[in-house]
Design a protein around this motif. Structure first.
Motif, mmCIF file in Angstrom:
data_model
loop_
_atom_site.group_PDB
_atom_site.id
_atom_site.type_symbol
_atom_site.label_atom_id
_atom_site.label_comp_id
_atom_site.label_asym_id
_atom_site.label_seq_id
_atom_site.Cartn_x
_atom_site.Cartn_y
_atom_site.Cartn_z
ATOM 1 N N ILE A 6 7.272 -5.758 2.231
ATOM 2 C CA ILE A 6 7.627 -6.296 3.551
ATOM 3 C C ILE A 6 8.071 -5.163 4.465
ATOM 4 O O ILE A 6 7.670 -5.089 5.635
ATOM 5 C CB ILE A 6 8.750 -7.347 3.431
ATOM 6 C CG1 ILE A 6 8.282 -8.565 2.653
ATOM 7 C CG2 ILE A 6 9.239 -7.770 4.825
ATOM 8 C CD1 ILE A 6 9.396 -9.547 2.330
ATOM 9 N N ASN A 7 8.898 -4.273 3.926
ATOM 10 C CA ASN A 7 9.423 -3.154 4.706
ATOM 11 C C ASN A 7 8.300 -2.294 5.273
ATOM 12 O O ASN A 7 8.298 -1.932 6.465
ATOM 13 C CB ASN A 7 10.341 -2.313 3.812
ATOM 14 C CG ASN A 7 11.112 -1.258 4.564
ATOM 15 O OD1 ASN A 7 11.854 -1.548 5.500
ATOM 16 N ND2 ASN A 7 10.944 -0.005 4.163
ATOM 17 N N ASP A 8 7.320 -1.956 4.445
ATOM 18 C CA ASP A 8 6.204 -1.123 4.912
ATOM 19 C C ASP A 8 5.319 -1.863 5.904
ATOM 20 O O ASP A 8 4.917 -1.307 6.935
ATOM 21 C CB ASP A 8 5.363 -0.647 3.716
ATOM 22 C CG ASP A 8 5.955 0.590 3.050
ATOM 23 O OD1 ASP A 8 6.874 1.195 3.631
ATOM 24 O OD2 ASP A 8 5.491 0.958 1.955
ATOM 25 N N LEU A 9 5.006 -3.116 5.613
ATOM 26 C CA LEU A 9 4.162 -3.892 6.528
ATOM 27 C C LEU A 9 4.846 -4.094 7.875
ATOM 28 O O LEU A 9 4.221 -3.971 8.937
ATOM 29 C CB LEU A 9 3.822 -5.251 5.911
ATOM 30 C CG LEU A 9 2.792 -5.259 4.792
ATOM 31 C CD1 LEU A 9 2.716 -6.635 4.141
ATOM 32 C CD2 LEU A 9 1.410 -4.857 5.321
ATOM 33 N N ALA A 10 6.137 -4.419 7.834
ATOM 34 C CA ALA A 10 6.880 -4.662 9.072
ATOM 35 C C ALA A 10 6.950 -3.402 9.920
ATOM 36 O O ALA A 10 6.775 -3.451 11.151
ATOM 37 C CB ALA A 10 8.279 -5.176 8.757
ATOM 38 N N PRO A 57 4.083 3.832 1.423
ATOM 39 C CA PRO A 57 3.660 4.002 0.025
ATOM 40 C C PRO A 57 3.320 2.719 -0.714
ATOM 41 O O PRO A 57 2.413 2.712 -1.549
ATOM 42 C CB PRO A 57 4.846 4.718 -0.617
ATOM 43 C CG PRO A 57 5.996 4.493 0.309
ATOM 44 C CD PRO A 57 5.415 4.402 1.672
ATOM 45 N N THR A 58 4.020 1.622 -0.446
ATOM 46 C CA THR A 58 3.752 0.407 -1.221
ATOM 47 C C THR A 58 2.433 -0.255 -0.829
ATOM 48 O O THR A 58 1.979 -1.180 -1.511
ATOM 49 C CB THR A 58 4.878 -0.630 -1.059
ATOM 50 O OG1 THR A 58 4.926 -1.080 0.300
ATOM 51 C CG2 THR A 58 6.219 -0.048 -1.448
ATOM 52 N N LEU A 59 1.819 0.189 0.267
ATOM 53 C CA LEU A 59 0.548 -0.396 0.692
ATOM 54 C C LEU A 59 -0.636 0.289 0.021
ATOM 55 O O LEU A 59 -1.782 -0.144 0.167
ATOM 56 C CB LEU A 59 0.398 -0.312 2.215
ATOM 57 C CG LEU A 59 1.573 -0.884 3.027
ATOM 58 C CD1 LEU A 59 1.222 -0.903 4.506
ATOM 59 C CD2 LEU A 59 1.945 -2.284 2.550
ATOM 60 N N SER A 60 -0.361 1.363 -0.713
ATOM 61 C CA SER A 60 -1.404 2.065 -1.447
ATOM 62 C C SER A 60 -1.864 1.227 -2.634
ATOM 63 O O SER A 60 -1.053 0.634 -3.350
ATOM 64 C CB SER A 60 -0.875 3.408 -1.962
ATOM 65 O OG SER A 60 -1.723 3.948 -2.942
ATOM 66 N N TYR A 61 -3.171 1.192 -2.876
ATOM 67 C CA TYR A 61 -3.723 0.388 -3.973
ATOM 68 C C TYR A 61 -3.118 0.782 -5.314
ATOM 69 O O TYR A 61 -2.824 -0.062 -6.153
ATOM 70 C CB TYR A 61 -5.248 0.546 -4.034
ATOM 71 C CG TYR A 61 -5.878 -0.261 -5.149
ATOM 72 C CD1 TYR A 61 -6.132 -1.624 -4.988
ATOM 73 C CD2 TYR A 61 -6.199 0.324 -6.370
ATOM 74 C CE1 TYR A 61 -6.700 -2.374 -6.011
ATOM 75 C CE2 TYR A 61 -6.759 -0.414 -7.404
ATOM 76 C CZ TYR A 61 -7.010 -1.760 -7.216
ATOM 77 O OH TYR A 61 -7.561 -2.500 -8.231
ATOM 78 N N ASN A 62 -2.910 2.065 -5.534
ATOM 79 C CA ASN A 62 -2.416 2.543 -6.820
ATOM 80 C C ASN A 62 -0.989 2.110 -7.114
ATOM 81 O O ASN A 62 -0.550 2.166 -8.256
ATOM 82 C CB ASN A 62 -2.494 4.080 -6.871
ATOM 83 C CG ASN A 62 -3.925 4.577 -6.907
ATOM 84 O OD1 ASN A 62 -4.806 3.883 -7.382
ATOM 85 N ND2 ASN A 62 -4.142 5.774 -6.390
ATOM 86 N N ASN A 63 -0.264 1.687 -6.083
ATOM 87 C CA ASN A 63 1.126 1.271 -6.281
ATOM 88 C C ASN A 63 1.287 -0.230 -6.442
ATOM 89 O O ASN A 63 2.402 -0.739 -6.481
ATOM 90 C CB ASN A 63 1.984 1.751 -5.105
ATOM 91 C CG ASN A 63 2.185 3.250 -5.112
ATOM 92 O OD1 ASN A 63 2.136 3.865 -6.166
ATOM 93 N ND2 ASN A 63 2.384 3.830 -3.953
ATOM 94 N N ARG A 64 0.186 -0.951 -6.514
ATOM 95 C CA ARG A 64 0.265 -2.406 -6.588
ATOM 96 C C ARG A 64 0.313 -2.887 -8.032
ATOM 97 O O ARG A 64 -0.443 -2.435 -8.874
ATOM 98 C CB ARG A 64 -0.925 -3.033 -5.862
ATOM 99 C CG ARG A 64 -0.933 -2.653 -4.381
ATOM 100 C CD ARG A 64 -2.127 -3.220 -3.663
ATOM 101 N NE ARG A 64 -2.264 -2.582 -2.344
ATOM 102 C CZ ARG A 64 -3.268 -2.796 -1.529
ATOM 103 N NH1 ARG A 64 -4.230 -3.623 -1.866
ATOM 104 N NH2 ARG A 64 -3.325 -2.175 -0.368
#
Length: 337
Positions: A135-139, A252-259
């Motif tokens: 949420i933090n990264d998207l917001a 960083p949390t929006l990166s595919y590798n971190n999901r």
């Protein structure tokens, strides 16, 4: 029902008035989570006259929810009704003027992004920090304000995050201690939930009616049982090199590798697996050879030995009865092939 009559007491409050009420009616809020915080905050905002409310939640109603999660009933438990759907039904009955959009999905970087782009405010009503960091990264990326909130035991905390102005969650948690326990481990009392909701929804109304000068800039911490209440100035915690809100953010949390593809749901002896989507109708037939199948329009479940598997329409599966991702995947693949 006529015009603004239902909001008469609210519009008499001078800082809101008719102008503020009209702004509320034009705004769209995303509620991430429909549990204890989310159900109560959603009800308060619906009664206040917010124009549109999107409820995003991955779970269904269970008996232990009823102690603190408003809007839900024993019938919802019996029917295993998804929380977003159960909440939407009650909220529509409370205020037909508010458009309610229930969404039964897991809150991930992929699933949330389109909703974030459409709203004026995000309210955090989740139960884990992995989702909060997304949420933090998207917001921050899409410049949407959001309100962090958490509670456990008799304690709670909340903070309003305005992209470009305040520290973000990542900045905040580098300098502020957070709860080391969860409500699944040490419990939670209803009043602590309501205290967080009170702060969150008050700040939400300020943001939605654009009363910018009144938005609280301090982090709130409290413990109702031990009579502690703190307001902490965290303005200096904003970091220029923050990867979420700094000068050159990378989100960083929006990166595919971190999901995360599989995860243990804290304190519930349950593993969530994000798998392939199957039509619920075909799953009903497929699962029936393993045991008695129960279903509603949103999910299908079956008990196999000591495990209960719950399949959702978006491809997620809850494997109840284990904290082992390996064991959960083993039985999952036995079932789906």
């Amino acid at each position: 029902m006529s015009g603004m009559n239902r909001y008469h007491r609210q519009t008499l409050f001078a800082p809101i008035g008719q102008e503020g009420q009209a702004k509320l009616a034009s705004k769209h809020v995303l509620m991430v989570g429909c549990g204890a915080l989310g159900s109560s905050a959603a009800e308060m905002l619906t009664r206040a006259g917010v124009g549109e409310l999107t409820l995003l939640d991955r779970d269904y109603v269970e008996l232990t929810n009823l102690q603190r999660q408003h809007l839900f009933t024993e019938a919802d438990v019996e029917n295993k009704t998804p929380k977003a759907v159960a909440a939407a039904s009650k909220l529509t009955a409370i205020n037909s003027e508010t458009k309610i959009n229930p969404v039964v999905i897991d809150a991930t970087a992929d699933t949330m992004v389109n909703y974030v782009k459409q709203v004026d405010l995000i309210i955090d009503a989740t139960d884990n920090f992995d989702t909060r960091f997304i949420i933090n990264d998207l917001a921050n990326k899409h410049q949407v304000p959001w309100i962090f909130g958490a509670c456990v035991g008799s304690s709670g905390m909340t903070f309003s995050i305005i992209p470009g102005q305040t520290p973000c969650l990542d900045c905040l948690l580098k300098v502020t201690p957070v709860f080391g326990a969860t409500c699944d481990a040490v419990g939670v009392i209803g009043p602590a939930v309501q205290m967080v909701v009170t702060h969150q929804t008050t700040e939400a109304i300020k943001i939605l009616i654009e009363a910018d000068q009144k938005i609280r800039t301090q982090l709130i911490l409290f413990d109702l049982w031990h009579n502690h209440y703190q307001q902490i100035d965290v303005s200096r915690s904003k970091q220029e090199n923050c990867k979420s809100c700094g000068n050159t953010p990378t989100y960083p949390t929006l990166s595919y590798n971190n999901r995360t593809k599989s995860e243990v749901l804290c304190g519930r002896e349950t593993v969530q697996i994000r798998g392939q989507q199957y039509p619920l109708e075909s799953l009903h037939t497929k699962l029936s050879r393993f045991g008695e199948v129960k279903a509603n329009p949103f999910l299908v479940s079956v008990v196999i030995d000591t495990k209960r598997l719950v399949f959702f329409h978006d491809g997620r599966v809850f494997v109840h009865g284990t904290n082992s991702i390996e064991d959960a995947k083993k039985i999952y693949y036995q079932v789906v092939g």
